[in-house]
Write a protein that holds these residues in place. Structure first.
Motif, PDB file in Angstrom:
ATOM      1  N   GLU A 118       0.897   3.577   2.096  1.00  0.00           N
ATOM      2  CA  GLU A 118       1.345   3.800   3.471  1.00  0.00           C
ATOM      3  C   GLU A 118       2.571   2.940   3.784  1.00  0.00           C
ATOM      4  O   GLU A 118       3.516   3.392   4.419  1.00  0.00           O
ATOM      5  CB  GLU A 118       0.209   3.498   4.449  1.00  0.00           C
ATOM      6  CG  GLU A 118       0.567   3.704   5.903  1.00  0.00           C
ATOM      7  CD  GLU A 118       0.899   5.141   6.252  1.00  0.00           C
ATOM      8  OE1 GLU A 118       1.622   5.356   7.239  1.00  0.00           O
ATOM      9  OE2 GLU A 118       0.453   6.058   5.542  1.00  0.00           O
ATOM     10  N   GLN A 119       2.553   1.685   3.332  1.00  0.00           N
ATOM     11  CA  GLN A 119       3.704   0.806   3.549  1.00  0.00           C
ATOM     12  C   GLN A 119       4.934   1.318   2.803  1.00  0.00           C
ATOM     13  O   GLN A 119       6.047   1.280   3.318  1.00  0.00           O
ATOM     14  CB  GLN A 119       3.375  -0.621   3.106  1.00  0.00           C
ATOM     15  CG  GLN A 119       2.388  -1.323   4.011  1.00  0.00           C
ATOM     16  CD  GLN A 119       1.940  -2.651   3.433  1.00  0.00           C
ATOM     17  OE1 GLN A 119       1.833  -2.806   2.210  1.00  0.00           O
ATOM     18  NE2 GLN A 119       1.656  -3.607   4.317  1.00  0.00           N
ATOM     19  N   ARG A 164       5.552   4.443   2.027  1.00  0.00           N
ATOM     20  CA  ARG A 164       6.000   5.643   2.717  1.00  0.00           C
ATOM     21  C   ARG A 164       6.785   5.259   3.979  1.00  0.00           C
ATOM     22  O   ARG A 164       7.845   5.832   4.273  1.00  0.00           O
ATOM     23  CB  ARG A 164       4.814   6.528   3.092  1.00  0.00           C
ATOM     24  CG  ARG A 164       5.228   7.878   3.679  1.00  0.00           C
ATOM     25  CD  ARG A 164       4.020   8.686   4.141  1.00  0.00           C
ATOM     26  NE  ARG A 164       3.277   8.022   5.204  1.00  0.00           N
ATOM     27  CZ  ARG A 164       3.680   7.992   6.491  1.00  0.00           C
ATOM     28  NH1 ARG A 164       4.791   8.564   6.845  1.00  0.00           N
ATOM     29  NH2 ARG A 164       2.955   7.368   7.393  1.00  0.00           N
ATOM     30  N   SER A 206       0.847  -1.189   0.000  1.00  0.00           N
ATOM     31  CA  SER A 206       0.000   0.000   0.000  1.00  0.00           C
ATOM     32  C   SER A 206       0.891   1.250   0.000  1.00  0.00           C
ATOM     33  O   SER A 206       2.074   1.175   0.329  1.00  0.00           O
ATOM     34  CB  SER A 206      -0.897  -0.007   1.237  1.00  0.00           C
ATOM     35  OG  SER A 206      -0.124   0.215   2.399  1.00  0.00           O
TER      36      SER A 206
END
Length: 92
Positions: free
Chosen positions: A25-26, A28, A23
């Protein structure tokens, strides 16, 4: 891991941009962790350089300090002036 060209699965580097299933988020979070690791490595390298620089400056400082004391202790011009003054008093 038995052959020389193989890389173990746990040590395999991945490219977060090309890895499927991650994702945003992962990705980042991975970028943040890599950045923090690079900063720690840079700090360690700079700390080593700073220690060497401090030791070098200290060595030069103590060298100058020691040489100054050595050269001042070797000066005999005041003794020569006193001897000349004694000889002048004895003549007078």
């Amino acid at each position: 891991p038995g052959q020389s060209g193989e890389v173990a699965a746990f040590a395999r580097r991945i490219d977060p941009a090309r890895e499927p299933g991650l994702s945003p988020e992962q990705r980042r979070l991975m970028a943040q962790v890599e950045y923090a690791q690079r900063q720690r490595a840079l700090q360690r390298r700079l700390r080593g350089r700073n220690v060497l620089l401090a030791l070098g400056i200290g060595a030069v400082t103590f060298g100058i300090y020691g040489y100054t004391f050595y050269s001042v202790s070797q000066e005999r011009f005041l003794d020569e002036l006193e001897q000349e003054a004694e000889a002048a008093r004895a003549r007078a």
